[in-house]
Design an enzyme around this catalytic site. Structure first.
Site, PDB file in Angstrom:
ATOM      1  N   TYR A 134       0.846  -1.196   0.028  1.00  0.00           N
ATOM      2  CA  TYR A 134      -0.015  -0.049  -0.095  1.00  0.00           C
ATOM      3  C   TYR A 134       0.914   1.224   0.038  1.00  0.00           C
ATOM      4  O   TYR A 134       1.837   1.299   0.865  1.00  0.00           O
ATOM      5  CB  TYR A 134      -0.942   0.019   1.218  1.00  0.00           C
ATOM      6  CG  TYR A 134      -1.633   1.226   1.514  1.00  0.00           C
ATOM      7  CD1 TYR A 134      -3.007   1.527   0.900  1.00  0.00           C
ATOM      8  CD2 TYR A 134      -1.037   2.528   1.965  1.00  0.00           C
ATOM      9  CE1 TYR A 134      -3.721   2.736   1.038  1.00  0.00           C
ATOM     10  CE2 TYR A 134      -1.767   3.497   2.142  1.00  0.00           C
ATOM     11  CZ  TYR A 134      -3.096   3.763   1.679  1.00  0.00           C
ATOM     12  OH  TYR A 134      -3.587   4.938   1.605  1.00  0.00           O
ATOM     13  N   GLU A 222      -3.386   7.247  -4.126  1.00  0.00           N
ATOM     14  CA  GLU A 222      -3.241   6.060  -3.547  1.00  0.00           C
ATOM     15  C   GLU A 222      -3.139   5.128  -4.374  1.00  0.00           C
ATOM     16  O   GLU A 222      -3.627   5.073  -5.151  1.00  0.00           O
ATOM     17  CB  GLU A 222      -4.398   5.916  -2.718  1.00  0.00           C
ATOM     18  CG  GLU A 222      -4.520   4.566  -1.672  1.00  0.00           C
ATOM     19  CD  GLU A 222      -5.705   4.636  -0.818  1.00  0.00           C
ATOM     20  OE1 GLU A 222      -5.795   4.946   0.216  1.00  0.00           O
ATOM     21  OE2 GLU A 222      -6.653   3.854  -1.459  1.00  0.00           O
TER      22      GLU A 222
END
Ligand code: GDP
Ligand code: MN
Length: 411
Positions: A134, A222
């Site tokens: 992530y 993101e």
């Protein structure tokens, strides 16, 4: 168009409650524009971040044709909606052949993912995954720095990681003046304990991601998952990007604008050039100035009510602005009363009062209105409003009184 820049109101400040599940986290700076994954990947691509080739489509036949053009299997059929967790909701499917493309595209188009209906699908060449990570950048307002987050536990929602295993998230605060140095990026990546094979590629991608975030005028970038391929490359497999509409003058963002899914109220307000955010309460709010509008939400909340919207009419006092603002608010079935909160500054009280009176002469508003008028030439403004007062148009001496009155009327 000139727009106010105000701090985003985060939950907990000024007693404002957490937003309801499924609602947004309110008053934004200007308008945030959310990109679909495929737009985010195109955005990343312009900054040299590696993404998979693919094509956006809106019908099953187009999906099939796109897969044939990509001419390699498997492909991934991915729902394009402004919400995460598509995989779990059945909106991300691997297709091994043309029949599976057809099958998945038919199932995904029209699918309801957390209230978002899928009208767009992205067909992408599938990647082999060794590991899922992530990565993100966003603004940490309280630290006045950019916040980068990197975790070896990708593919799941970061909120879940933050709750179950907060130590698994390596954070870096980047001073916007200094930028992200390579050394800092290296330390950050080392702290995340990725597979060492991924470190070099991660440093490179994160450096580019920071540039994309800053130069691309994004509020959020993101990548989840950021993948390590079995062949050793690091690659963005998903993209979540929100750009700050205040910067639209230096970009070509028309394509993002077209795919915005706003609620009807927000769309109408956007077209009228008003700073508006739809909320779920029953008191319609009009204030001049974003700061005052936010304080108005807090005060309404403090006296036991809840706001149906955030609306900043800005400076000036022309009747047309109030006509638009009042109409948009009154058309909202949630609204049971309207609180107009004006503090005269450069725009004087009597000008605003005249604007309101003129607007009310042009339109019929069904919800009762409570006005608080203060600041420059407030007395003159109040005197102008006085003859028009009734059950449907009341005035209160202070912001608190007006809030109480508006909440009482809404109940
Ligand atoms: P989200 O659920 O909305 O976050 O959608 P993602 O784009 O992140 O996809 C969800 C999951 O699908 C990923 O975490 C992967 O596990 C899987 N996935 C997506 N694309 C691919 C791909 O190209 N290859 C493989 N093997 N899995 C994929
Ligand atoms: Mn994802």
């Amino acid at each position: 168009m000139w727009k106010n820049r105000v701090g985003r109101l985060v939950s907990g400040i000024g007693g404002y409650p957490d937003p309801l599940p499924g609602t947004r986290r309110i008053p934004t700076e200007g308008m945030r524009v959310d990109l679909f994954e495929y737009q985010g990947k195109q955005f990343f691509g312009t900054f040299g971040i590696p993404v998979s080739p693919g094509e956006p489509v809106t019908t099953v036949e187009e999906a099939v044709a796109a897969a044939e053009r990509l001419a390699t299997y498997p492909v991934v059929v991915k729902a394009q909606v402004h919400v995460g967790g598509r995989g779990k909701a059945g909106g991300v499917k691997l297709a091994e052949n043309i029949d599976e493309v057809r099958e998945h595209a038919s199932n995904i188009l029209g699918l309801d993912i957390k209230g978002h209906i899928v009208n767009d699908v992205w067909i992408e060449v599938a990647s082999d995954i060794a590991e899922e990570y992530y990565a993100s950048f966003t603004l940490d307002r309280s630290a006045k720095k950019h916040l980068g987050m990197l975790s070896a536990e990708g593919g799941v929602e970061i909120e879940t990681v933050a709750e179950n295993n907060p130590d698994a998230i390596a954070k870096i605060w980047v001073d916007p003046v200094d930028g992200l140095t390579e050394e800092a990026a290296r330390d950050w990546v080392a702290a995340a304990n990725l597979n060492p094979e991924a470190n070099e590629g991660a440093v490179e991608i994160l450096t580019k991601l920071y540039t994309a975030y800053v130069d691309g005028d994004a509020d959020l970038v993101e990548i989840n998952p950021l993948i390590l391929k079995p062949t050793g490359e690091v690659h963005a497999l998903d993209a979540k990007v929100t750009v700050d509409d205040n910067a639209d003058y230096r970009h070509d963002w028309d394509a993002y604008e077209v795919t915005q899914v706003r609620d009807e109220r927000e769309q109408a307000a956007h077209e009228a050039g008003l700073q508006y955010v739809g909320l779920e309460g029953s008191v319609g709010i009009i204030a001049n100035g974003a700061g005052l509008a936010m304080s108005t939400l807090d005060v309404v909340n403090q006296v036991g009510g809840s706001a149906a919207n955030f609306l900043d009419v800005g400076g000036g006092a022309d009747a047309e602005k109030f006509v638009n603002a009042l109409t948009i608010i009154d058309n909202d079935p949630r609204v049971k009363s309207i609180f107009i909160n004006i503090f005269g500054g450069i725009t004087r009280g009597e000008e605003v009062a005249n604007g309101i009176v003129a607007a009310l002469g042009q339109i019929d508003i069904s919800a009762p209105i409570v006005i608080r008028l203060d600041g420059t030439n407030a007395d003159q403004g109040r005197a102008i409003l006085e003859p028009h007062l009734s059950d449907k148009l009341q005035m209160a001496p202070t912001m608190l009184d007006a809030a109480r009155k508006a909440v009482e009327l809404a109940n």
